[in-house]
Motif scaffolding. Structure first.
Motif, PDB file in Angstrom:
ATOM      1  N   ALA A 368      -0.800   2.408 -19.289  1.00 23.53           N
ATOM      2  CA  ALA A 368       0.409   2.914 -18.617  1.00 23.53           C
ATOM      3  C   ALA A 368       0.042   3.886 -17.503  1.00 23.53           C
ATOM      4  N   ASN A 369      -0.964   4.721 -17.747  1.00 19.41           N
ATOM      5  CA  ASN A 369      -1.406   5.657 -16.709  1.00 19.41           C
ATOM      6  C   ASN A 369      -2.063   4.928 -15.543  1.00 19.41           C
ATOM      7  N   LEU A 370      -2.833   3.895 -15.852  1.00 17.67           N
ATOM      8  CA  LEU A 370      -3.465   3.107 -14.793  1.00 17.67           C
ATOM      9  C   LEU A 370      -2.413   2.458 -13.898  1.00 17.67           C
ATOM     10  N   LEU A 371      -1.350   1.943 -14.523  1.00 19.64           N
ATOM     11  CA  LEU A 371      -0.276   1.329 -13.744  1.00 19.64           C
ATOM     12  C   LEU A 371       0.407   2.365 -12.851  1.00 19.64           C
ATOM     13  N   LYS A 372       0.633   3.549 -13.400  1.00 17.70           N
ATOM     14  CA  LYS A 372       1.297   4.606 -12.622  1.00 17.70           C
ATOM     15  C   LYS A 372       0.433   5.025 -11.437  1.00 17.70           C
ATOM     16  N   ILE A 373      -0.876   5.140 -11.648  1.00 14.06           N
ATOM     17  CA  ILE A 373      -1.784   5.520 -10.561  1.00 14.06           C
ATOM     18  C   ILE A 373      -1.811   4.427  -9.492  1.00 14.06           C
ATOM     19  N   TYR A 374      -1.819   3.171  -9.930  1.00  6.50           N
ATOM     20  CA  TYR A 374      -1.824   2.068  -8.967  1.00  6.50           C
ATOM     21  C   TYR A 374      -0.559   2.095  -8.109  1.00  6.50           C
ATOM     22  N   LYS A 375       0.600   2.297  -8.747  1.00 11.95           N
ATOM     23  CA  LYS A 375       1.860   2.313  -8.003  1.00 11.95           C
ATOM     24  C   LYS A 375       1.951   3.511  -7.059  1.00 11.95           C
ATOM     25  N   ALA A 376       1.385   4.649  -7.466  1.00 14.14           N
ATOM     26  CA  ALA A 376       1.555   5.877  -6.691  1.00 14.14           C
ATOM     27  C   ALA A 376       0.546   6.014  -5.565  1.00 14.14           C
ATOM     28  N   TYR A 377      -0.688   5.515  -5.756  1.00 14.44           N
ATOM     29  CA  TYR A 377      -1.744   5.824  -4.799  1.00 14.44           C
ATOM     30  C   TYR A 377      -2.370   4.600  -4.127  1.00 14.44           C
ATOM     31  N   ILE A 378      -2.349   3.462  -4.783  1.00 11.95           N
ATOM     32  CA  ILE A 378      -3.064   2.306  -4.234  1.00 11.95           C
ATOM     33  C   ILE A 378      -2.101   1.325  -3.567  1.00 11.95           C
ATOM     34  N   ARG A 379      -1.034   0.958  -4.247  1.00 12.94           N
ATOM     35  CA  ARG A 379      -0.092   0.005  -3.647  1.00 12.94           C
ATOM     36  C   ARG A 379       0.529   0.514  -2.348  1.00 12.94           C
ATOM     37  N   PRO A 380       0.883   1.816  -2.219  1.00  8.58           N
ATOM     38  CA  PRO A 380       1.435   2.283  -0.934  1.00  8.58           C
ATOM     39  C   PRO A 380       0.504   2.068   0.248  1.00  8.58           C
ATOM     40  N   LYS A 381      -0.815   2.041   0.006  1.00  9.06           N
ATOM     41  CA  LYS A 381      -1.757   1.789   1.101  1.00  9.06           C
ATOM     42  C   LYS A 381      -1.600   0.381   1.653  1.00  9.06           C
ATOM     43  N   MET A 382      -1.117  -0.545   0.824  1.00 12.25           N
ATOM     44  CA  MET A 382      -0.956  -1.936   1.254  1.00 12.25           C
ATOM     45  C   MET A 382       0.464  -2.212   1.745  1.00 12.25           C
ATOM     46  N   GLU A 383       1.309  -1.184   1.782  1.00 10.75           N
ATOM     47  CA  GLU A 383       2.698  -1.400   2.194  1.00 10.75           C
ATOM     48  C   GLU A 383       3.137  -0.469   3.321  1.00 10.75           C
ATOM     49  N   ASP A 384       2.246   0.357   3.816  1.00 14.44           N
ATOM     50  CA  ASP A 384       2.604   1.292   4.876  1.00 14.44           C
ATOM     51  C   ASP A 384       2.979   0.537   6.148  1.00 14.44           C
ATOM     52  N   ASN A 385       4.227   0.728   6.610  1.00 13.93           N
ATOM     53  CA  ASN A 385       4.743   0.037   7.804  1.00 13.93           C
ATOM     54  C   ASN A 385       4.560  -1.474   7.703  1.00 13.93           C
ATOM     55  N   SER A 386       4.766  -2.019   6.512  1.00 14.77           N
ATOM     56  CA  SER A 386       4.531  -3.449   6.297  1.00 14.77           C
ATOM     57  C   SER A 386       5.484  -4.326   7.089  1.00 14.77           C
ATOM     58  N   SER A 387       6.649  -3.799   7.467  1.00 14.22           N
ATOM     59  CA  SER A 387       7.590  -4.616   8.241  1.00 14.22           C
ATOM     60  C   SER A 387       7.000  -5.022   9.582  1.00 14.22           C
ATOM     61  N   ILE A 388       6.044  -4.247  10.100  1.00 13.35           N
ATOM     62  CA  ILE A 388       5.445  -4.548  11.398  1.00 13.35           C
ATOM     63  C   ILE A 388       4.507  -5.743  11.301  1.00 13.35           C
ATOM     64  N   TRP A 389       3.713  -5.789  10.228  1.00 15.41           N
ATOM     65  CA  TRP A 389       2.656  -6.795  10.152  1.00 15.41           C
ATOM     66  C   TRP A 389       2.901  -7.839   9.064  1.00 15.41           C
ATOM     67  N   ALA A 390       4.086  -7.866   8.468  1.00 14.29           N
ATOM     68  CA  ALA A 390       4.352  -8.839   7.390  1.00 14.29           C
ATOM     69  C   ALA A 390       4.342 -10.277   7.884  1.00 14.29           C
ATOM     70  N   GLY A 391       4.453 -10.478   9.187  1.00 15.36           N
ATOM     71  CA  GLY A 391       4.405 -11.839   9.739  1.00 15.36           C
ATOM     72  C   GLY A 391       3.003 -12.312  10.044  1.00 15.36           C
ATOM     73  N   ALA A 392       1.987 -11.595   9.553  1.00  9.89           N
ATOM     74  CA  ALA A 392       0.596 -12.008   9.772  1.00  9.89           C
ATOM     75  C   ALA A 392       0.331 -13.341   9.066  1.00  9.89           C
ATOM     76  N   CYS A 393      -0.813 -13.921   9.380  1.00  7.96           N
ATOM     77  CA  CYS A 393      -1.188 -15.218   8.802  1.00  7.96           C
ATOM     78  C   CYS A 393      -1.181 -15.138   7.273  1.00  7.96           C
ATOM     79  N   PRO A 394      -0.570 -16.128   6.569  1.00  6.39           N
ATOM     80  CA  PRO A 394      -0.516 -16.091   5.101  1.00  6.39           C
ATOM     81  C   PRO A 394      -1.891 -15.984   4.444  1.00  6.39           C
ATOM     82  N   THR A 395      -2.900 -16.627   5.042  1.00  6.37           N
ATOM     83  CA  THR A 395      -4.241 -16.537   4.458  1.00  6.37           C
ATOM     84  C   THR A 395      -4.788 -15.113   4.566  1.00  6.37           C
TER      85      THR A 395
END
Length: 543
Positions: A368-395
């Motif tokens: 449960a702690n690992l999941l919380k750390i992933y949601k709080a610190y790691i996943r946001p790094k992959m979603e910062d301003n994602s609306s700008i680059w979400a149309g990148a190549c699917p691969t």
């Protein structure tokens, strides 16, 4: 601006909402004590603030700040590799907060600050600025044109604000004699002392700059730099001190595109940039602002075959501006062809490094702690301003998905990881929520950003399509390139038109703006995605 009056209720509200984790200033009054005694001290503080403002005297004990040096990248023995963090009196911040609220309201109500300033303003963010820039540049590329972005660098921007110029600009926008007199005293007699391991240095007097650590300083800075954004022929877009000059050209008809017309347009664009840079240099001399030529960079935005060999010869302060293939600005890598593959790779690599560190510490945490750390610190790094680059190549986007899959294996508890939605699903929800804020909300984004949004589609006949659609159904112009098809506004508009009418918030059968309710409704719709087969391809199962 009319005279500012301090209310006991306003002072009390700020005191009880203080962050207890904030460090105490030189007066050693911690936030927790001020919170606990808010009811007793709110009125005396209100009287103190009123006396200070009416007499134009800022308490001298509040003019000293403790500076804690925080190391940046590089050699820690080099003093230049430290970022100074100033800690001021919390009581001073309470007074500044009230003044800043009144000042910001005055500036926004009267439209004094340039619409191209996105920093330290309500309903503005780096994502909004990047959305507008990338959409505009993609539109230029779609019309066989090119753009050039020159990233300006102001040396010690906040620390070198010239006080007489700032006072003169505050007078020019009508801030009133009470505020001007108080501001003069607020800026004068400032001092700092460095605090390291409980030891303090001697006091150093400051005679320029807006005070670090003060609530009012960001607003004063955007007032100081405001006239720069209206100085040039080509627009300057700014997020606080991060300013970019953007020039471009395009063709309305493809028949007009030939080597000679392109060469003429390039020459005109280059000369206009150099003229604007000369104006910027003169503005800097008049306001005693120094621009760092070595850190000023430019990037040609183009998809033409000879783009790599074309040198625009941009000159600033007698030196050639460095040209880059990829420009790093506002936390985003802008490639010259506006393809975000390199940016997505960097995001995935950064998140993977953090995940690797978490793997080495796995034995110290529960799933449960690992999941919380992933949601709080790691996943946001992959979603910062994602609306700008979400149309990148699917691969390319699959590299981000692989990081989340590794995180699921690391947590190794299907009962809790089943709630993790796919990253693509979260990007679509975020993009729709952002689009709703831009399109439906009033004064929730810049006026320029509003102008590039699609318009409502008008139905001339009462057909089944017209009657079944929601009231915000858009007319989406056809795109001539796949790149433009994958931009944030075009891509999101298509999903937007497929939304069922019930996701849009209502009050007494009238549609109202409610951002949180809209996001909740869209998430609820996705949970019942089988009821909306027409939108199912855009929203795979969240599980």
């Amino acid at each position: 601006m009319s005279r500012i009056y301090f209310r006991t209720r306003a002072v009390y509200k700020i005191l009880v909402n203080l962050d207890s984790n904030k460090s105490a200033g030189p007066d050693c009054l911690p936030a927790e004590v001020l919170k606990k005694t808010a009811a007793a001290i709110a009125k005396p503080l209100r009287n103190l603030f009123h006396l200070s403002y009416s007499k134009g005297v800022f308490p001298s004990s509040w003019k000293t700040a403790n500076v804690s040096p925080i190391p940046k990248k590089g050699n820690k023995s080099d003093p230049n590799n430290y970022r100074p963090i100033a800690i001021c009196s919390i009581l001073a911040k309470v007074m500044e907060t009230i003044i800043n609220q009144k000042l910001s309201k005055y500036l926004e109500t009267n439209g004094i600050i340039s619409d191209r300033q996105y920093g330290f303003r309500p309903n503005r963010s780096t994502g909004d600025l990047l959305t507008y820039l990338t959409q505009r540049l993609n539109s230029i590329l779609q019309h066989s044109g090119e753009g050039c972005v020159v990233a300006l660098d102001i040396s010690k921007a906040f620390d070198r604000v010239w006080h007489p110029a700032l006072i003169a600009k505050c007078k020019a926008i009508g801030l009133g004699k009470y505020f001007i007199n108080w501001l003069k005293n607020f800026l004068s007699g400032r001092s700092i002392q460095v605090l390291v391991d409980g030891f303090t240095s001697v006091l150093y007097l400051l005679n320029a700059g807006v005070p670090q650590g003060c609530v009012l300083s960001p607003t004063l800075f955007i007032i100081f730099i405001n006239d720069l954004l209206m100085l040039t022929d080509n627009p300057i877009y700014s997020y606080a001190d991060d300013s970019s000059l953007v020039a471009s050209y395009s063709f309305q008809k493809t028949s007009h595109v030939n080597p000679q017309s392109v060469a003429t347009s390039r020459s005109f664009m280059t000369s206009s940039i150099n003229v604007d840079l000369s104006k910027i240099f003169n503005w800097g001399k008049q306001n005693r602002v120094q621009f760092n030529t070595s850190k000023t960079q430019c990037c040609l935005i183009s998809r033409k075959r000879d783009a790599n060999t074309f040198d625009p010869h941009i000159n600033f302060q007698g030196e050639d501006v460095e040209r880059l293939q990829v420009l790093y600005t506002l936390g985003t890598k802008l490639a010259m062809n506006l393809v975000f593959n390199e940016h997505v790779f960097a995001k995935a690599k950064d998140a993977a490094k953090c995940l690797g560190f978490l793997r080495r510490c796995k034995i110290y945490f529960s799933p449960a702690n690992l999941l919380k750390i992933y949601k709080a610190y790691i996943r946001p790094k992959m979603e910062d301003n994602s609306s700008i680059w979400a149309g990148a190549c699917p691969t390319t986007l699959k590299f981000l998905d692989s990081v989340q899959k590794r995180a699921i294996r690391l947590i190794d508890d299907e009962s809790i990881t089943a709630s993790l939605a796919p990253l693509g699903h979260r990007r679509n929800i975020g993009a729709l929520t952002l689009f709703y804020r831009y399109f439906v909300g009033e004064d929730t984004c810049s006026r320029e950003l509003k102008t590039i949004l699609p318009v409502l589609k008008t139905f001339t006949r009462n057909t089944r399509l017209a009657s079944s659609n929601h009231p915000y159904y858009l007319f989406i112009p056809r795109s001539s390139t796949d790149y433009y098809e994958n931009t944030f506004i075009t891509r999101t508009s298509k999903i937007w038109n497929l939304l069922p009418p019930e996701v849009f918030p209502k009050k007494e059968n009238v549609h109202v703006y409610n951002l949180q309710r809209f996001k909740t409704n869209v998430n609820q719709m996705v949970k019942n995605i089988n009821n909306y087969p027409f939108i199912k391809p855009y929203f795979p199962s969240p599980h």
